[in-house]
Design an enzyme around this catalytic site. Structure first.
Site, PDB file in Angstrom:
ATOM      1  N   LYS A  11     -43.864  62.367   4.927  1.00  0.00           N
ATOM      2  CA  LYS A  11     -44.132  63.569   5.725  1.00  0.00           C
ATOM      3  C   LYS A  11     -43.688  63.395   7.184  1.00  0.00           C
ATOM      4  O   LYS A  11     -43.450  62.270   7.644  1.00  0.00           O
ATOM      5  CB  LYS A  11     -45.622  63.890   5.632  1.00  0.00           C
ATOM      6  CG  LYS A  11     -46.083  64.271   4.221  1.00  0.00           C
ATOM      7  CD  LYS A  11     -47.568  64.651   4.203  1.00  0.00           C
ATOM      8  CE  LYS A  11     -48.027  65.056   2.803  1.00  0.00           C
ATOM      9  NZ  LYS A  11     -49.452  65.468   2.786  1.00  0.00           N
ATOM     10  N   TYR A  51     -46.199  74.163  -1.654  1.00  0.00           N
ATOM     11  CA  TYR A  51     -47.663  74.001  -1.654  1.00  0.00           C
ATOM     12  C   TYR A  51     -48.392  75.275  -2.103  1.00  0.00           C
ATOM     13  O   TYR A  51     -49.566  75.431  -1.799  1.00  0.00           O
ATOM     14  CB  TYR A  51     -48.142  73.592  -0.259  1.00  0.00           C
ATOM     15  CG  TYR A  51     -48.058  72.098   0.006  1.00  0.00           C
ATOM     16  CD1 TYR A  51     -48.759  71.181  -0.785  1.00  0.00           C
ATOM     17  CD2 TYR A  51     -47.311  71.602   1.062  1.00  0.00           C
ATOM     18  CE1 TYR A  51     -48.701  69.819  -0.537  1.00  0.00           C
ATOM     19  CE2 TYR A  51     -47.248  70.234   1.323  1.00  0.00           C
ATOM     20  CZ  TYR A  51     -47.954  69.344   0.515  1.00  0.00           C
ATOM     21  OH  TYR A  51     -47.913  67.990   0.771  1.00  0.00           O
ATOM     22  N   PHE A  59     -56.655  75.373   4.986  1.00  0.00           N
ATOM     23  CA  PHE A  59     -55.675  74.619   5.768  1.00  0.00           C
ATOM     24  C   PHE A  59     -54.226  74.933   5.377  1.00  0.00           C
ATOM     25  O   PHE A  59     -53.297  74.293   5.858  1.00  0.00           O
ATOM     26  CB  PHE A  59     -55.938  73.108   5.638  1.00  0.00           C
ATOM     27  CG  PHE A  59     -55.979  72.610   4.214  1.00  0.00           C
ATOM     28  CD1 PHE A  59     -54.801  72.352   3.514  1.00  0.00           C
ATOM     29  CD2 PHE A  59     -57.191  72.395   3.567  1.00  0.00           C
ATOM     30  CE1 PHE A  59     -54.830  71.895   2.201  1.00  0.00           C
ATOM     31  CE2 PHE A  59     -57.227  71.931   2.253  1.00  0.00           C
ATOM     32  CZ  PHE A  59     -56.049  71.687   1.574  1.00  0.00           C
ATOM     33  N   ARG A  87     -49.795  57.116  -6.610  1.00  0.00           N
ATOM     34  CA  ARG A  87     -51.017  57.618  -5.956  1.00  0.00           C
ATOM     35  C   ARG A  87     -51.917  56.456  -5.523  1.00  0.00           C
ATOM     36  O   ARG A  87     -52.619  56.545  -4.512  1.00  0.00           O
ATOM     37  CB  ARG A  87     -51.726  58.625  -6.859  1.00  0.00           C
ATOM     38  CG  ARG A  87     -50.883  59.918  -6.975  1.00  0.00           C
ATOM     39  CD  ARG A  87     -51.535  60.989  -7.788  1.00  0.00           C
ATOM     40  NE  ARG A  87     -52.698  61.590  -7.156  1.00  0.00           N
ATOM     41  CZ  ARG A  87     -52.670  62.542  -6.227  1.00  0.00           C
ATOM     42  NH1 ARG A  87     -51.521  63.000  -5.774  1.00  0.00           N
ATOM     43  NH2 ARG A  87     -53.791  63.042  -5.738  1.00  0.00           N
ATOM     44  N   THR A  93     -56.587  60.797   0.111  1.00  0.00           N
ATOM     45  CA  THR A  93     -56.064  61.852   0.997  1.00  0.00           C
ATOM     46  C   THR A  93     -56.498  61.622   2.440  1.00  0.00           C
ATOM     47  O   THR A  93     -55.686  61.725   3.368  1.00  0.00           O
ATOM     48  CB  THR A  93     -56.592  63.229   0.521  1.00  0.00           C
ATOM     49  OG1 THR A  93     -56.306  63.367  -0.874  1.00  0.00           O
ATOM     50  CG2 THR A  93     -55.931  64.362   1.288  1.00  0.00           C
ATOM     51  N   ARG A 104     -51.713  55.273   3.309  1.00  0.00           N
ATOM     52  CA  ARG A 104     -52.532  56.108   4.189  1.00  0.00           C
ATOM     53  C   ARG A 104     -53.494  55.275   5.036  1.00  0.00           C
ATOM     54  O   ARG A 104     -53.744  55.606   6.192  1.00  0.00           O
ATOM     55  CB  ARG A 104     -53.246  57.178   3.376  1.00  0.00           C
ATOM     56  CG  ARG A 104     -52.271  58.303   2.964  1.00  0.00           C
ATOM     57  CD  ARG A 104     -52.839  59.177   1.891  1.00  0.00           C
ATOM     58  NE  ARG A 104     -52.042  60.387   1.685  1.00  0.00           N
ATOM     59  CZ  ARG A 104     -52.181  61.165   0.614  1.00  0.00           C
ATOM     60  NH1 ARG A 104     -53.058  60.865  -0.327  1.00  0.00           N
ATOM     61  NH2 ARG A 104     -51.433  62.249   0.490  1.00  0.00           N
ATOM     62  N   ASN A 114     -51.068  62.972   6.808  1.00  0.00           N
ATOM     63  CA  ASN A 114     -51.409  61.749   6.064  1.00  0.00           C
ATOM     64  C   ASN A 114     -50.197  61.064   5.427  1.00  0.00           C
ATOM     65  O   ASN A 114     -50.304  60.398   4.404  1.00  0.00           O
ATOM     66  CB  ASN A 114     -52.507  62.039   5.044  1.00  0.00           C
ATOM     67  CG  ASN A 114     -52.104  63.083   4.035  1.00  0.00           C
ATOM     68  OD1 ASN A 114     -50.987  63.594   4.077  1.00  0.00           O
ATOM     69  ND2 ASN A 114     -52.992  63.401   3.118  1.00  0.00           N
ATOM     70  N   HIS A 117     -46.845  62.467   0.345  1.00  0.00           N
ATOM     71  CA  HIS A 117     -47.272  63.302  -0.781  1.00  0.00           C
ATOM     72  C   HIS A 117     -46.809  62.619  -2.052  1.00  0.00           C
ATOM     73  O   HIS A 117     -45.722  62.035  -2.088  1.00  0.00           O
ATOM     74  CB  HIS A 117     -46.629  64.700  -0.713  1.00  0.00           C
ATOM     75  CG  HIS A 117     -46.698  65.424  -2.027  1.00  0.00           C
ATOM     76  ND1 HIS A 117     -47.801  66.121  -2.424  1.00  0.00           N
ATOM     77  CD2 HIS A 117     -45.810  65.490  -3.061  1.00  0.00           C
ATOM     78  CE1 HIS A 117     -47.591  66.607  -3.652  1.00  0.00           C
ATOM     79  NE2 HIS A 117     -46.386  66.240  -4.044  1.00  0.00           N
ATOM     80  N   GLU A 128     -41.848  69.551  -9.300  1.00  0.00           N
ATOM     81  CA  GLU A 128     -41.579  69.184  -7.905  1.00  0.00           C
ATOM     82  C   GLU A 128     -40.222  68.486  -7.764  1.00  0.00           C
ATOM     83  O   GLU A 128     -39.511  68.707  -6.789  1.00  0.00           O
ATOM     84  CB  GLU A 128     -42.711  68.287  -7.385  1.00  0.00           C
ATOM     85  CG  GLU A 128     -44.012  69.056  -7.238  1.00  0.00           C
ATOM     86  CD  GLU A 128     -45.189  68.193  -6.784  1.00  0.00           C
ATOM     87  OE1 GLU A 128     -46.299  68.736  -6.670  1.00  0.00           O
ATOM     88  OE2 GLU A 128     -45.004  66.984  -6.543  1.00  0.00           O
TER      89      GLU A 128
HETATM   90  N1  LIG Z   1     -59.168  69.344   5.043  1.00  0.00           N
HETATM   91  C1  LIG Z   1     -57.852  69.347   5.252  1.00  0.00           C
HETATM   92  N2  LIG Z   1     -57.340  69.706   6.455  1.00  0.00           N
HETATM   93  C2  LIG Z   1     -56.012  69.729   6.672  1.00  0.00           C
HETATM   94  N3  LIG Z   1     -55.096  69.393   5.738  1.00  0.00           N
HETATM   95  C3  LIG Z   1     -55.545  69.004   4.543  1.00  0.00           C
HETATM   96  C4  LIG Z   1     -56.954  68.973   4.221  1.00  0.00           C
HETATM   97  N4  LIG Z   1     -57.082  68.556   2.927  1.00  0.00           N
HETATM   98  C5  LIG Z   1     -55.839  68.345   2.478  1.00  0.00           C
HETATM   99  N5  LIG Z   1     -54.913  68.603   3.429  1.00  0.00           N
HETATM  100  C6  LIG Z   1     -53.455  68.485   3.302  1.00  0.00           C
HETATM  101  O1  LIG Z   1     -53.033  69.089   2.090  1.00  0.00           O
HETATM  102  C7  LIG Z   1     -52.395  68.121   1.244  1.00  0.00           C
HETATM  103  C8  LIG Z   1     -52.728  68.445  -0.193  1.00  0.00           C
HETATM  104  O2  LIG Z   1     -54.111  68.294  -0.396  1.00  0.00           O
HETATM  105  P1  LIG Z   1     -54.682  67.633  -1.723  1.00  0.00           P
HETATM  106  O3  LIG Z   1     -56.145  67.845  -1.695  1.00  0.00           O
HETATM  107  O4  LIG Z   1     -53.878  68.102  -2.902  1.00  0.00           O
HETATM  108  O5  LIG Z   1     -54.414  66.074  -1.430  1.00  0.00           O
HETATM  109  P2  LIG Z   1     -53.548  64.979  -2.175  1.00  0.00           P
HETATM  110  O6  LIG Z   1     -53.441  65.292  -3.614  1.00  0.00           O
HETATM  111  O7  LIG Z   1     -54.054  63.635  -1.770  1.00  0.00           O
HETATM  112  O8  LIG Z   1     -52.206  65.136  -1.387  1.00  0.00           O
HETATM  113  P3  LIG Z   1     -50.745  65.480  -1.849  1.00  0.00           P
HETATM  114  O9  LIG Z   1     -50.808  66.729  -2.714  1.00  0.00           O
HETATM  115  O10 LIG Z   1     -50.024  65.700  -0.557  1.00  0.00           O
HETATM  116  O11 LIG Z   1     -50.265  64.264  -2.570  1.00  0.00           O
HETATM  117  C9  LIG Z   1     -52.931  66.772   1.754  1.00  0.00           C
HETATM  118  O12 LIG Z   1     -52.094  65.680   1.459  1.00  0.00           O
HETATM  119  C10 LIG Z   1     -53.043  67.014   3.247  1.00  0.00           C
HETATM  120  O13 LIG Z   1     -51.781  66.874   3.896  1.00  0.00           O
END
Ligand SMILES: Nc1ncnc2c1ncn2[C@@H]1O[C@H](COP(=O)(O)OP(=O)(O)OP(=O)(O)O)[C@@H](O)[C@H]1O
Length: 140
Positions: A11, A51, A59, A87, A93, A104, A114, A117, A128
């Site tokens: 990212k 997304y 968010f 993962r 996350t 992370r 973070n 992805h 994807e």
């Molecule tokens: N509370 C939050 N505030 C801001 N951004 C968030 C928050 N929670 C998640 N995100 C963002 O949205 C992305 C997708 O959220 P998700 O809960 O699917 O997490 P993930 O599965 O760990 O991440 P990813 O899909 O990026 O691999 C996160 O990686 C983060 O960048």
């Protein structure tokens, strides 16, 4: 365990800090092969399509703007159980919850910014990968 492919994104917070090499080293050390990779600049609309599953989350707008705030490195990682393994290497996350040594834990700045992805299942991985790469770009 079957050989799988997964979509990974380094990212903007991480590309900005020149962390691509250090993150790729963690993937390779875990046995994940980088079979395709390119550095691109997303528009907020393109990030929004990627997304879309999160569009009702509070968010979502912030996430799309962040993903378009600088270059990202999109990549396809391949290996046995690659989706779960990636993962694991990424960590939780929220970096505060991420296990020591994960991407992370070592590099993420916040729950939003973070650093990486990774696809969460075989069907989303296929979707994807197809969003960013053509068949011609995917060598074994
Ligand atoms: N509370 C939050 N505030 C801001 N951004 C968030 C928050 N929670 C998640 N995100 C963002 O949205 C992305 C997708 O959220 P998700 O809960 O699917 O997490 P993930 O599965 O760990 O991440 P990813 O899909 O990026 O691999 C996160 O990686 C983060 O960048």
């Amino acid at each position: 365990m079957a050989v799988e492919r997964t979509l990974s994104i380094i990212k903007p917070d991480a590309t900005k800090r020149n962390l691509t090499g250090k993150i790729n080293a963690k993937f390779e050390d875990a046995g994940l092969r980088i079979v395709a990779q390119k550095r691109i600049q997303l528009t907020p609309a393109q990030a929004g399509v990627f997304y879309e599953v999160h569009k009702e989350r509070p968010f979502y707008g912030e996430l799309c703007d962040f993903m378009a705030s600088g270059p990202v490195v999109v990549q396809v990682l391949e290996g046995e159980g690659a989706i779960a393994k990636n993962r694991e290497v990424m960590g939780a996350t929220n970096p505060a919850d991420a296990a020591p040594g994960t991407v992370r834990a070592d590099f993420a700045e916040s729950v939003g910014e973070n650093s990486v992805h990774g696809s969460d299942a075989a069907d989303t991985a296929a979707q994807e990968i197809a969003y960013f790469f053509s068949g011609l770009e995917l060598v074994g």
